[in-house]
Design a protein around this motif. Structure first.
Motif, PDB file in Angstrom:
ATOM      1  N   GLU A 148       0.790  -1.277  -0.168  1.00 28.11           N
ATOM      2  CA  GLU A 148      -0.082   0.160  -0.076  1.00 28.11           C
ATOM      3  C   GLU A 148       0.943   1.240  -0.149  1.00 28.11           C
ATOM      4  OE1 GLU A 148      -2.991   0.150   2.886  1.00 28.11           O
ATOM      5  OE2 GLU A 148      -3.660   2.122   2.234  1.00 28.11           O
ATOM      6  N   ALA A 151       2.311   1.981  -3.459  1.00 28.62           N
ATOM      7  CA  ALA A 151       1.349   2.063  -4.542  1.00 28.62           C
ATOM      8  C   ALA A 151       1.068   3.607  -4.457  1.00 28.62           C
ATOM      9  CB  ALA A 151       0.128   1.037  -4.134  1.00 28.62           C
ATOM     10  N   SER A 155       1.822   6.698  -6.891  1.00 26.00           N
ATOM     11  CA  SER A 155       0.868   7.021  -7.843  1.00 26.00           C
ATOM     12  C   SER A 155       0.745   8.317  -7.781  1.00 26.00           C
ATOM     13  CB  SER A 155      -0.693   6.432  -7.277  1.00 26.00           C
ATOM     14  OG  SER A 155      -1.012   6.943  -5.904  1.00 26.00           O
ATOM     15  N   LYS A 156      -0.209   9.150  -8.603  1.00 29.30           N
ATOM     16  CA  LYS A 156      -0.373  10.439  -8.730  1.00 29.30           C
ATOM     17  C   LYS A 156      -0.470  11.132  -7.377  1.00 29.30           C
ATOM     18  CE  LYS A 156      -2.768  13.905 -11.389  1.00 29.30           C
ATOM     19  NZ  LYS A 156      -4.215  14.128 -12.046  1.00 29.30           N
ATOM     20  N   GLY A 157      -1.221  10.611  -6.373  1.00 24.38           N
ATOM     21  CA  GLY A 157      -1.868  11.101  -5.527  1.00 24.38           C
ATOM     22  C   GLY A 157      -0.563  11.311  -4.465  1.00 24.38           C
ATOM     23  N   ARG A 164      -4.052  13.863  -0.560  1.00 22.45           N
ATOM     24  CA  ARG A 164      -4.594  12.526  -0.389  1.00 22.45           C
ATOM     25  C   ARG A 164      -5.133  12.058   0.997  1.00 22.45           C
ATOM     26  NH1 ARG A 164      -4.686   7.347  -1.951  1.00 22.45           N
ATOM     27  NH2 ARG A 164      -4.649   6.240  -0.116  1.00 22.45           N
ATOM     28  N   LYS A 167      -8.651  13.230   1.259  1.00 18.11           N
ATOM     29  CA  LYS A 167      -9.371  12.280   0.501  1.00 18.11           C
ATOM     30  C   LYS A 167      -9.895  11.005   1.075  1.00 18.11           C
ATOM     31  CE  LYS A 167      -8.517  14.230  -4.263  1.00 18.11           C
ATOM     32  NZ  LYS A 167      -7.344  13.828  -5.199  1.00 18.11           N
ATOM     33  N   LEU A 171     -13.445   9.107   3.088  1.00 13.61           N
ATOM     34  CA  LEU A 171     -13.929   7.797   3.233  1.00 13.61           C
ATOM     35  C   LEU A 171     -14.341   7.501   4.858  1.00 13.61           C
ATOM     36  CD1 LEU A 171     -13.828   4.721   1.396  1.00 13.61           C
ATOM     37  CD2 LEU A 171     -13.279   4.301   3.529  1.00 13.61           C
ATOM     38  N   THR A 194     -14.220   5.343  -5.555  1.00 15.56           N
ATOM     39  CA  THR A 194     -12.921   4.425  -5.203  1.00 15.56           C
ATOM     40  C   THR A 194     -12.551   3.564  -5.900  1.00 15.56           C
ATOM     41  OG1 THR A 194     -12.950   5.513  -3.025  1.00 15.56           O
ATOM     42  CG2 THR A 194     -11.503   3.855  -3.289  1.00 15.56           C
ATOM     43  N   VAL A 197     -11.004   4.700  -8.936  1.00  8.31           N
ATOM     44  CA  VAL A 197      -9.819   5.199  -8.764  1.00  8.31           C
ATOM     45  C   VAL A 197      -8.830   4.113  -8.802  1.00  8.31           C
ATOM     46  CG1 VAL A 197      -8.314   6.260  -7.377  1.00  8.31           C
ATOM     47  CG2 VAL A 197     -10.448   7.251  -7.576  1.00  8.31           C
ATOM     48  N   HIS A 198      -9.268   2.875  -7.976  1.00  6.64           N
ATOM     49  CA  HIS A 198      -8.357   1.683  -7.947  1.00  6.64           C
ATOM     50  C   HIS A 198      -8.214   1.221  -9.301  1.00  6.64           C
ATOM     51  CE1 HIS A 198      -9.300   1.099  -3.415  1.00  6.64           C
ATOM     52  NE2 HIS A 198      -8.262   2.122  -3.460  1.00  6.64           N
ATOM     53  N   VAL A 201      -5.676   2.942 -11.167  1.00  5.27           N
ATOM     54  CA  VAL A 201      -4.302   2.799 -10.598  1.00  5.27           C
ATOM     55  C   VAL A 201      -3.662   1.404 -11.182  1.00  5.27           C
ATOM     56  CG1 VAL A 201      -3.176   2.502  -8.340  1.00  5.27           C
ATOM     57  CG2 VAL A 201      -4.570   4.273  -8.657  1.00  5.27           C
ATOM     58  N   ILE A 222      -2.942  -3.936  -6.046  1.00  5.72           N
ATOM     59  CA  ILE A 222      -4.295  -3.802  -5.532  1.00  5.72           C
ATOM     60  C   ILE A 222      -5.042  -4.935  -5.946  1.00  5.72           C
ATOM     61  CG2 ILE A 222      -6.275  -2.226  -4.828  1.00  5.72           C
ATOM     62  CD1 ILE A 222      -5.015   0.206  -6.165  1.00  5.72           C
ATOM     63  N   ASP A 226      -4.676  -7.620  -1.192  1.00  2.51           N
ATOM     64  CA  ASP A 226      -4.179  -6.181  -0.816  1.00  2.51           C
ATOM     65  C   ASP A 226      -5.551  -5.176  -0.322  1.00  2.51           C
ATOM     66  OD1 ASP A 226      -1.901  -6.906  -1.708  1.00  2.51           O
ATOM     67  OD2 ASP A 226      -2.014  -5.963  -3.589  1.00  2.51           O
ATOM     68  N   VAL A 227      -6.375  -5.412  -0.939  1.00  2.00           N
ATOM     69  CA  VAL A 227      -7.919  -4.698  -0.569  1.00  2.00           C
ATOM     70  C   VAL A 227      -8.201  -5.241   0.850  1.00  2.00           C
ATOM     71  CG1 VAL A 227     -10.135  -3.973  -0.749  1.00  2.00           C
ATOM     72  CG2 VAL A 227      -8.632  -3.937  -2.826  1.00  2.00           C
ATOM     73  N   THR A 230      -5.777  -3.954   3.727  1.00  2.00           N
ATOM     74  CA  THR A 230      -6.469  -2.659   4.177  1.00  2.00           C
ATOM     75  C   THR A 230      -7.416  -2.682   4.961  1.00  2.00           C
ATOM     76  OG1 THR A 230      -5.045  -1.921   2.151  1.00  2.00           O
ATOM     77  CG2 THR A 230      -6.875  -0.247   3.275  1.00  2.00           C
TER      78      THR A 230
HETATM   79  C1  HEM Z   1      -7.436   5.780  -3.548  1.00  2.00           C
HETATM   80  C2  HEM Z   1      -9.826   3.876  -0.116  1.00  2.00           C
HETATM   81  C3  HEM Z   1      -7.314  -0.250  -0.526  1.00  2.00           C
HETATM   82  C4  HEM Z   1      -4.000   2.238  -3.333  1.00  2.00           C
HETATM   83  C5  HEM Z   1      -8.255   5.479  -2.717  1.00  2.00           C
HETATM   84  C6  HEM Z   1      -9.093   6.530  -2.412  1.00  2.00           C
HETATM   85  C7  HEM Z   1      -9.819   6.277  -1.392  1.00  2.00           C
HETATM   86  C8  HEM Z   1      -9.238   4.753  -1.071  1.00  2.00           C
HETATM   87  C9  HEM Z   1     -10.897   6.860  -0.619  1.00  2.00           C
HETATM   88  C10 HEM Z   1      -9.366   8.048  -3.107  1.00  2.00           C
HETATM   89  C11 HEM Z   1      -8.513   8.971  -2.488  1.00  2.00           C
HETATM   90  C12 HEM Z   1      -7.663   9.248  -3.431  1.00  2.00           C
HETATM   91  O1  HEM Z   1      -8.134   9.703  -4.578  1.00  2.00           O
HETATM   92  O2  HEM Z   1      -6.326   9.641  -3.154  1.00  2.00           O
HETATM   93  C13 HEM Z   1      -9.441   2.503   0.089  1.00  2.00           C
HETATM   94  C14 HEM Z   1      -9.992   1.686   0.937  1.00  2.00           C
HETATM   95  C15 HEM Z   1      -9.354   0.421   0.881  1.00  2.00           C
HETATM   96  C16 HEM Z   1      -8.058   0.659  -0.155  1.00  2.00           C
HETATM   97  C17 HEM Z   1     -11.106   1.808   1.811  1.00  2.00           C
HETATM   98  C18 HEM Z   1      -9.628  -0.730   1.564  1.00  2.00           C
HETATM   99  C19 HEM Z   1     -10.484  -1.351   2.144  1.00  2.00           C
HETATM  100  C20 HEM Z   1      -6.103  -0.058  -1.254  1.00  2.00           C
HETATM  101  C21 HEM Z   1      -4.862  -0.807  -1.353  1.00  2.00           C
HETATM  102  C22 HEM Z   1      -4.060  -0.116  -2.211  1.00  2.00           C
HETATM  103  C23 HEM Z   1      -4.664   1.255  -2.437  1.00  2.00           C
HETATM  104  C24 HEM Z   1      -4.918  -2.121  -0.758  1.00  2.00           C
HETATM  105  C25 HEM Z   1      -2.672  -0.500  -2.697  1.00  2.00           C
HETATM  106  C26 HEM Z   1      -2.400  -1.655  -2.494  1.00  2.00           C
HETATM  107  C27 HEM Z   1      -4.803   3.223  -3.593  1.00  2.00           C
HETATM  108  C28 HEM Z   1      -3.787   4.174  -4.425  1.00  2.00           C
HETATM  109  C29 HEM Z   1      -4.874   5.184  -4.761  1.00  2.00           C
HETATM  110  C30 HEM Z   1      -6.088   5.043  -3.891  1.00  2.00           C
HETATM  111  C31 HEM Z   1      -2.702   3.935  -5.067  1.00  2.00           C
HETATM  112  C32 HEM Z   1      -4.849   6.511  -5.568  1.00  2.00           C
HETATM  113  C33 HEM Z   1      -4.128   7.636  -5.405  1.00  2.00           C
HETATM  114  C34 HEM Z   1      -3.963   8.670  -6.525  1.00  2.00           C
HETATM  115  O3  HEM Z   1      -5.073   9.269  -6.781  1.00  2.00           O
HETATM  116  O4  HEM Z   1      -2.861   8.661  -6.975  1.00  2.00           O
HETATM  117  N1  HEM Z   1      -8.569   4.431  -1.845  1.00  2.00           N
HETATM  118  N2  HEM Z   1      -8.293   1.854  -0.552  1.00  2.00           N
HETATM  119  N3  HEM Z   1      -5.740   1.207  -1.815  1.00  2.00           N
HETATM  120  N4  HEM Z   1      -5.864   3.664  -3.262  1.00  2.00           N
HETATM  121 FE1  HEM Z   1      -7.101   2.905  -1.914  1.00  2.00          FE
END
Ligand code: HEM
Length: 407
Positions: A148, A151, A155-157, A164, A167, A171, A194, A197-198, A201, A222, A226-227, A230
C-alpha cells in the motif's frame, strides 16, 4: 546424495525461486498459502481461489478503455456533480461507464438497513475512539503495509499527500456518517468512485519504473488480497482496539460495525467469498493476510514523516510528540519502529496510564477524581485532530488519476 533427494532439493529450490520471482518469498510479501475458508464469508462458499490473484476484471478493463480513449478529464469533470447516493448519474458519461456504474452503485441483496443505522449511531457515540483509531492507528499503519505504501507513493496522489489524506479521510467520514448508505448519504458515491480510482491505478502503476522496481514481482497492484489487508487495518484493527481499551460495545453494535464494513468491501469490488461473515472469521483472515505483510519500506517511512508533518501544521508542532506517542501506544512499538515514529519518554508512560482511565471515565465506569489532569490535555489534542481529520474530508471530490507520480 541419492538421486531422489537431489531431485527433491532441486525441486524445492525451483519452487522457492519461482515464489521469489512472484514476490511471495520476499520478507515484505511472505505469507502462507491461502487457506481461509469461504464458508466463513458473507457468500458462505467460494471457489477457494487465492485473492492474491484476483483483481476487479470488469472495472479494470473499463478503466483501461477510458484511459486509452483519453476520457478521464471529461469523466472527472462530470462526476464532480455526483455526490448523493440517490442522485441519477450525470448525463454525458460514456455509455460503458454508465452501464458499469448503474450496476456498481447497487447495494448487495444482503445489505441490512437496520444494521447500517445501528452502525451509524455507534460511530457517532464512539466517534472519538473510532476517529482516533482511523487517523492515528489505521492511517499510520498503512505506511507499514509495503504494497500500500508503495502504491500510494508512486501513484499520482503520492505527490500531494495533504490532498490525499483529505481524500482518504473522506472515506472515514462517509463510513461513519449517520446517512452513510441512506438515499441522502454519500457512501455509495465514495465507494464507487474509489473503485474506479483503484481500477485506474491498476492500469497506471505497472508503467511506473519506481513501482515496478519495488513491487517485489507483483505485476498488477491492489489485488483483492491487498484490499482486504487494508480492510483489516481499518475494521478489524479498530474493533480489536476498542475491545483492548475495554470500551463497552454491545453485540448489536459490534455486528453493525462489521456490517457497514462488509457492505463497503462489496461496494469497493471485493467478491463476497472474501468478505468475512463474523469477527471470528475476520480475525482469522487478518492473521493470514495482514500480520505477515507488515514491514518497513523507505516509501512508508517517508509517508509517515509527511503524515506527521501535516498533523504538526495544525499547531506549530506542539502536539506532534503527543500524536507520535499516541500512535505508538495504539500500534505498539514493533509497528512504531517500522515506520520511524519517535520514542517519547515523557508522553508514552503518561498515555498508557491516563488513556485507559479516560476511557473508563467517559464510559461511566469510574468517577472523575481518578482521572489525572494531563488526560484532558491529551483528550483535547486528540479531539482536535479527529475533528480536523474528519472535517477536511468534506468538500473533496475524488478524482480518477490518468498519470503516475511525476519523477
Ligand atoms: C485511492 C480507499 C485499498 C491504493 C483511494 C481513495 C480512497 C481509497 C478513498 C481515493 C483517495 C484518493 O484519490 O487519493 C481505500 C480503501 C481500501 C483501499 C477503503 C480498502 C479497504 C487500497 C489498497 C491499495 C490502495 C490495498 C494498494 C495496495 C490506492 C491508490 C490510490 C487509492 C494508489 C490512488 C491515489 C491517487 O490518486 O493517485 N483509496 N483504498 N488502496 N488507493 Fe485505496
Amino acid at each position: 546424495m541419492d538421486e531422489l533427494s537431489r531431485r527433491k532439493m532441486l525441486l524445492t529450490g525451483g519452487a522457492l525461486g519461482a515464489l521469489g520471482a512472484l514476490g511471495l518469498a520476499s520478507p515484505a510479501g511472505a505469507r502462507s498459502a491461502w487457506n481461509w475458508a469461504a464458508s466463513g464469508s458473507v457468500a458462505g462458499s467460494g471457489a477457494g481461489t487465492d485473492p492474491q490473484w484476483v483483481w476487479d476484471d470488469e472495472a479494470d478493463q473499463l478503466l483501461g478503455a477510458i484511459l486509452r480513449r483519453g476520457d478521464v478529464p471529461k469523466v472527472n469533470e462530470l462526476l464532480r456533480t455526483w455526490t448523493r447516493n440517490d442522485q441519477p448519474l450525470p448525463a454525458g458519461l460514456p455509455q460503458d461507464l454508465r452501464q458499469f456504474m448503474d450496476k456498481a452503485r447497487r447495494l448487495p441483496p444482503w445489505a441490512d438497513q437496520k444494521k447500517l443505522d445501528t452502525a451509524a449511531l455507534f460511530n457517532k457515540t464512539k466517534g472519538i475512539y473510532v476517529g482516533a483509531l482511523y487517523g492515528l492507528g489505521s492511517g499510520l499503519m498503512s505506511t507499514a503495509i509495503p504494497r500500500e505504501a508503495r502504491a500510494v507513493y508512486y501513484s499520482k496522489g503520492g505527490a500531494d499527500m495533504k490532498d490525499r489524506i483529505a481524500k482518504t479521510a473522506k472515506l472515514g467520514y462517509d463510513v461513519g456518517d449517520l446517512d452513510a448508505f441512506q438515499p441522502q448519504g454519500s457512501m455509495i458515491v465514495t465507494a464507487v468512485r474509489t473503485r474506479l480510482v483503484h481500477a485506474a491505478v491498476r492500469n497506471l502503476l505497472p508503467k511506473s519504473p519506481g513501482w515496478t522496481d519495488t513491487s517485489g514481482g507483483q505485476k498488477i497492484p491492489i489485488s483483492q488480497a491487498d484490499v482486504m489487508v487494508t480492510w483489516h487495518s481499518l475494521a478489524t484493527f479498530v474493533m480489536r482496539k476498542l475491545n483492548d481499551w475495554k470500551v463497552p460495545v454491545s453485540r448489536a453494535e459490534s455486528d453493525a460495525y462489521l456490517h457497514v464494513w462488509q457492505v463497503t468491501a462489496h461496494m469497493l469490488g471485493v467478491r463476497d467469498e472474501y468478505i468475512p461473515a463474523t469477527w471470528e472469521a475476520a480475525d482469522a483472515q487478518s492473521r493470514q493476510l495482514l500480520d505477515p505483510v507488515l514491514g518497513r519500506t523507505d516509501e512508508g517511512v517517508k509517508l509517515t514523516e509527511v503524515l506527521l508533518d501535516i498533523v504538526a501544521e495544525l499547531d506549530a508542532g506542539v502536539t506532534r510528540p503527543l500524536v507520535s506517542a499516541f500512535s505508538r501506544y495504539t500500534l505498539g512499538d514493533r509497528i512504531g519502529d517500522m515506520i520511524g515514529l519517535s520514542r517519547e519518554p515523557f508522553w508514552q508512560p503518561l498515555i498508557s496510564t491516563a488513556w485507559p482511565l479516560l476511557v473508563a471515565f467517559r464510559e461511566k465506569l469510574i468517577p472523575l477524581p481518578l482521572v489525572p489532569e494531563a488526560a484532558w490535555a491529551m483528550e483535547e489534542a486528540i479531539r482536535k485532530f479527529v475533528l480536523l481529520f474528519l472535517s477536511e474530508g468534506r468538500p473533496i471530490h475524488l478524482e480518477i488519476p490518468d498519470t503516475n507520480r511525476p519523477h
